[in-house]
Write a protein that holds these residues in place. Structure first.
Motif, short mmCIF file in Angstrom:
data_model
loop_
_atom_site.label_atom_id
_atom_site.label_comp_id
_atom_site.label_asym_id
_atom_site.label_seq_id
_atom_site.Cartn_x
_atom_site.Cartn_y
_atom_site.Cartn_z
N MET A 139 3.57 25.35 0.83
CA MET A 139 3.74 24.01 0.28
C MET A 139 4.21 23.04 1.35
N LYS A 140 5.14 23.51 2.20
CA LYS A 140 5.66 22.65 3.26
C LYS A 140 4.56 22.25 4.23
N ALA A 195 -0.42 16.40 4.79
CA ALA A 195 -0.61 15.16 4.02
C ALA A 195 0.21 14.02 4.61
N ARG A 196 1.43 14.32 5.04
CA ARG A 196 2.28 13.30 5.65
C ARG A 196 1.65 12.78 6.94
N GLY A 197 1.08 13.70 7.73
CA GLY A 197 0.47 13.32 8.99
C GLY A 197 -0.71 12.38 8.82
N LEU A 198 -1.25 12.32 7.58
CA LEU A 198 -2.44 11.49 7.34
C LEU A 198 -2.11 10.13 6.73
N ILE A 199 -0.84 9.94 6.31
CA ILE A 199 -0.47 8.72 5.58
C ILE A 199 -0.79 7.45 6.35
N HIS A 200 -0.58 7.45 7.66
CA HIS A 200 -0.82 6.22 8.42
C HIS A 200 -2.25 6.15 8.95
N GLU A 251 0.80 -1.22 0.00
CA GLU A 251 0.00 0.00 0.00
C GLU A 251 0.83 1.27 0.00
N ARG A 252 2.12 1.12 0.33
CA ARG A 252 2.97 2.28 0.58
C ARG A 252 2.99 3.27 -0.58
N LYS A 253 3.29 2.72 -1.77
CA LYS A 253 3.48 3.58 -2.92
C LYS A 253 2.19 4.36 -3.24
N GLN A 254 1.09 3.62 -3.16
CA GLN A 254 -0.19 4.23 -3.51
C GLN A 254 -0.57 5.33 -2.50
N ARG A 255 -0.28 5.09 -1.22
CA ARG A 255 -0.61 6.11 -0.21
C ARG A 255 0.27 7.34 -0.35
N VAL A 256 1.54 7.12 -0.71
CA VAL A 256 2.45 8.25 -0.91
C VAL A 256 1.95 9.09 -2.08
N GLU A 257 1.56 8.41 -3.17
CA GLU A 257 1.04 9.14 -4.33
C GLU A 257 -0.22 9.91 -3.96
N ALA A 258 -1.10 9.25 -3.19
CA ALA A 258 -2.34 9.91 -2.78
C ALA A 258 -2.04 11.15 -1.94
N ALA A 259 -1.04 11.05 -1.07
CA ALA A 259 -0.69 12.18 -0.22
C ALA A 259 -0.15 13.34 -1.06
N LEU A 260 0.66 13.01 -2.08
CA LEU A 260 1.21 14.05 -2.95
C LEU A 260 0.09 14.76 -3.69
N GLU A 261 -0.88 13.96 -4.14
CA GLU A 261 -2.01 14.53 -4.86
C GLU A 261 -2.83 15.42 -3.92
N PHE A 262 -3.04 14.91 -2.73
CA PHE A 262 -3.81 15.62 -1.71
C PHE A 262 -3.18 16.98 -1.41
N ALA A 263 -1.84 17.01 -1.35
CA ALA A 263 -1.15 18.26 -1.06
C ALA A 263 -0.98 19.11 -2.32
N GLY A 264 -1.42 18.58 -3.45
CA GLY A 264 -1.28 19.30 -4.71
C GLY A 264 0.16 19.46 -5.14
N LEU A 296 -4.87 26.92 3.19
CA LEU A 296 -4.64 25.84 4.15
C LEU A 296 -5.91 25.55 4.95
N TRP A 297 -6.64 26.61 5.31
CA TRP A 297 -7.87 26.39 6.08
C TRP A 297 -8.91 25.64 5.30
N GLU A 298 -9.02 25.99 4.03
CA GLU A 298 -9.97 25.31 3.17
C GLU A 298 -9.68 23.81 3.19
N PHE A 299 -8.39 23.51 3.08
CA PHE A 299 -7.86 22.17 3.05
C PHE A 299 -8.12 21.45 4.38
N ILE A 300 -7.90 22.15 5.50
CA ILE A 300 -8.04 21.54 6.83
C ILE A 300 -9.50 21.25 7.17
#
Lengths: 328, 255
Positions: free
Chosen positions: A139-140, A146-151, A110-123, A173-177
C-alpha cells in the motif's frame, strides 16, 4: 526524443569511484531499466539525475535542463519513489498527498481533485484518512507512486520499487507501473536487481562496478547469450543426436540422460524436430535465456549471489563517506 | 530565496503532528511545571527572598527559558528523525530552496515553543508576580525571537548528526549545560569566573535576562537582571540571524 541524456558522468566518494564515466540516453515515454547488483552505482546515478548529488565530472540533462545547475527546473520535471519509504508515518495518506501537492505548488483549485485522483489511482480511497503507520508495504509503495505523479512529472524514478514486497504485491505493483507510460505520458526510469522484473522494460542498461557493460532491448540483450536451449529425452539419445546433426546441422550434447541443443529460434525449431524423430521422443522442454543469463555471461557472476556481499561493502563505504561529508 | 509555500507546509505539518502527539504535549508542559513547583518550591525554603523577590519568582524567567530551550531543540532534532525515516528526501527533492526548508523548520520550532511558553507564562499570578499587559506582550515577543534562535541552533546541530543515537549526546553535552549556564537557576553574578565566561557566550542567558527585565521588579539586587535590556535583545536577534544563516549553509551542501 531523448528525455534524459547522460554524458560521461563520473562520481567519486573519496577514493571510491561509484560511477565511472557512464553515457546513456532515455527515450521519452518509455520504460528504462537500470540494472545491476547492489553497490554497482545505480542509486548514485539516480541521485545525480535527481539533483541530490553533483557529479565529479560529466554532464546530465533531464527534459532539456542541466541536472547540476538547473536543479529547480529538473525537480519540477521529476517524481521519485525511493528505495526506502519517504512517507510521513505520522500523517494520513491524504495529508501526505496534500503536503506534496502544496510543496510542488499545485494550484489550490486543482489540489483537492488531484489528491482524490491519486488516492483512487493507488486504490486507497477507503484508507485515505488512516495514518501511514497502519499501511502494508504494498500500500505504501502504491501511495508513493501515486504521490510521485501528483505534480505531473515528465519522468518517474523508481529505485528498487519492489524491494521487500511479497510476490503478490510485487506482481500488483508491476501491473500498475507498466500502465503508466500510456496513461500519463511519462517516462519511467527504474532500477532493480531482480532481473526477471526488467523484462517489462523497453530499454535496459546494465551497470557493474560503476560502468555500463551492456545496453539494448531485453530481446537484443538475450541474443548476446545465444539462443534458446531445447532439451530432449528420447528412447535412444545417441541415435537422436546423430539424426539432429545430419538433418539440421545442430550440435547436440548429452547431460543427465537428456540431449540439449542451442538454437536462435527454439519455438519454430521444435515442430520440425518432432516431425523427424517424434516417435523416439519421450519428453521435450525449452529454456529461454533470461536477463540473469545475460548478466552471468557479461560479468561471469550471477547477479544475486556472492557479488551482493561485495557490493554491500562498497555501499556501506559510500554511505559512511557521505555521512561524514555531506551534511544535509 | 525563501518560498512561502514551503515554509507554510513545513510549519503546518509540524503543528499537525504536535497536536496529534498527546504525550509529547503533556510532557513538554509538565517538565517546566515540575521544575518550577517541585525544585523551585523546595529550594525557596532554603534560599531567602532578597529585595522582595522569592526564589520561585527568580527562577520563573529561567523556567520559561527552559521550556523554550527544550521545545526548540526537540523540534529541530526531528530533522534527524526525518532523515532516519526517509521523509527528508521527499522535502529535499522538491523544487524549493534549502534555505526555505531551514526557515520552515525554525519557524515551526518558534511557533511550538512560543505556544508552550505562553502556557507556562499563564502561571505567573500563582507566584505573586505582578506583570502588566505590555510586559506580557514583551515576554511573548522575546520568547518568539529566542525560540527562533534556538530552533536554528538545533538545525545546525542536527546537520552534524544523522542517527538518533546522537540525540542523547546533544541533550547531555549541549542542552543541559546550556540550561545550567544561563542564569536560570542561580544568578550569573554569583558564578565563578570560568562558569561566568560560558554563561556570557550562551544566547539563552540573554533571552532569560530579557524576560527578567520584563517580569521582576526593577533594581532587585543579586536576584535581578545582569545585562542591559537592549543588549539582551541585540544578542538574541543576532543569534537568530547567525544560526539560521549557518543552518541554511549546512543544508546547502551536496555530496
Amino acid at each position: 526524443m531523448q528525455i534524459i541524456s547522460v554524458e560521461n558522468i563520473t562520481k567519486r566518494f573519496g577514493n571510491i569511484t561509484a560511477v565511472d564515466g557512464i553515457t546513456f540516453g532515455v527515450e521519452e515515454n518509455s520504460i528504462f531499466g537500470f540494472l545491476g547488483p547492489n553497490g554497482a552505482g545505480k542509486t548514485t546515478t539516480i541521485s545525480i539525475l535527481c539533483t541530490l548529488l553533483d557529479p565529479t565530472s560529466g554532464k546530465a540533462f533531464l527534459n532539456g535542463h542541466d541536472c547540476s545547475t538547473e536543479s529547480d527546473a529538473v525537480r519540477k520535471s521529476i517524481g521519485i519513489v525511493f528505495q526506502d519509504s519517504s512517507l510521513d508515518k505520522d500523517l494520513t495518506a491524504r495529508e501526505n498527498l496534500t503536503f506534496h501537492a502544496r510543496l510542488y505548488r499545485v494550484a489550490r483549485a486543482e489540489r483537492k481533485q488531484r489528491v482524490e485522483a491519486a488516492l483512487e489511482f493507488a486504490g486507497l480511497q477507503d484508507r485515505a484518512d488512516d495514518l501511514i503507520k497502519k499501511f502494508s508495504g504494498g500500500m505504501k509503495r502504491r501511495l508513493e507512486v501515486a504521490r510521485g505523479l501528483i505534480h505531473r512529472p515528465k519522468v518517474l524514478f523508481l529505485d528498487e520499487p519492489t524491494l521487500g514486497l511479497d510476490p503478490q504485491s510485487r506482481a500488483g505493483l508491476w501491473e500498475f507501473i507498466t500502465e503508466l507510460p500510456k496513461k500519463h505520458e511519462i517516462t519511467i526510469f527504474m532500477t532493480t536487481h531482480y532481473m526477471e522484473e526488467a523484462e517489462v522494460c523497453d530499454q535496459i542498461a546494465i551497470i557493474d562496478k560503476g560502468k555500463i557493460i551492456a545496453s539494448g532491448t531485453p530481446q537484443s540483450l538475450k541474443k548476446l547469450v545465444g539462443g534458446d536451449v531445447i532439451y530432449l529425452r528420447t528412447s535412444d539419445n545417441t541415435k537422436a543426436a546423430d539424426t539432429l546433426q545430419k538433418l539440421f546441422g545442430l550440435e547436440a550434447a548429452e547431460k543427465d540422460g537428456e540431449i540439449f541443443i542451442s538454437t536462435p529460434r527454439g519455438d519454430s525449431c521444435i515442430p520440425s524436430i518432432i516431425r523427424e524423430i517424434g516417435d523416439t521422443v519421450l519428453s521435450v522442454r525449452m529454456q529461454r535465456p533470461t536477463l540473469n543469463d545475460v548478466f552471468l555471461k557479461l560479468t561471469g557472476k550471477a547477479i544475486r549471489e556472492e557479488i551482493q556481499t561485495a557490493g554491500n561493502d562498497v555501499k556501506e563505504t559510500v554511505r559512511s563517506y557521505r555521512r561524514r561529508h555531506d551534511r544535509g | 530565496m525563501i518560498e512561502a509555500n514551503a515554509v507554510y507546509v513545513i510549519v503546518a505539518r509540524e503543528l499537525k503532528k504536535f497536536v496529534r502527539e498527546r504525550t509529547r504535549l503533556v510532557s513538554t508542559i509538565a517538565r517546566p511545571l515540575v521544575w518550577l513547583f517541585l525544585v523551585g518550591g523546595g529550594m525557596s525554603r532554603m534560599i531567602p527572598a532578597s529585595d522582595g523577590i522569592s526564589y520561585m519568582q527568580f527562577i520563573f524567567p529561567g523556567i520559561l527559558g527552559m521550556t523554550i530551550l527544550f521545545s526548540s531543540i526537540f523540534s529541530s532534532i526531528s530533522i534527524i528523525w526525518d532523515k532516519e525515516f526517509g521523509f527528508m528526501k521527499e522535502i529535499l527533492v522538491a523544487p524549493i530552496s534549502r534555505f526555505s526548508i531551514v526557515v520552515g523548520k525554525a519557524t515551526s520550532g518558534m511557533v511550538l515553543s512560543t505556544l508552550q511558553a505562553v502556557v507556562i507564562l499563564a502561571f505567573y499570578p500563582l507566584l505573586g508576580l505582578k506583570i502588566g499587559l505590555a510586559e506580557v506582550a514583551g515576554i511573548i515577543l522575546v520568547s518568539a525571537i529566542l525560540s527562533f534562535a534556538i530552533s536554528s541552533l538545533g538545525i545546525v546541530l542536527a546537520s552534524f548528526y544523522d542517527s538518533y543515537e546522537s540525540f542523547s549526546v546533544i541533550m547531555n553535552f549541549i542542552v543541559m549545560p546550556m540550561f545550567f549556564l544561563s542564569g536560570a537557576m542561580y544568578p550569573v553574578k554569583l558564578m565563578p569566573d570560568v562558569l561566568r565566561f560560558f554563561t556570557k557566550i550562551n544566547p539563552l542567558t540573554y533571552g532569560i535576562d530579557a524576560i527578567k527585565h520584563l517580569s521582576l521588579p526593577q533594581g532587585a539586587g543579586v536576584m535581578g537582571t545582569d545585562f542591559p535590556f537592549l543588549l539582551d535583545l541585540a544578542v538574541i536577534l543576532a543569534s537568530a540571524v547567525i544560526f539560521v544563516t549557518v543552518g541554511g549553509k549546512s543544508f546547502e551542501r551536496k555530496g
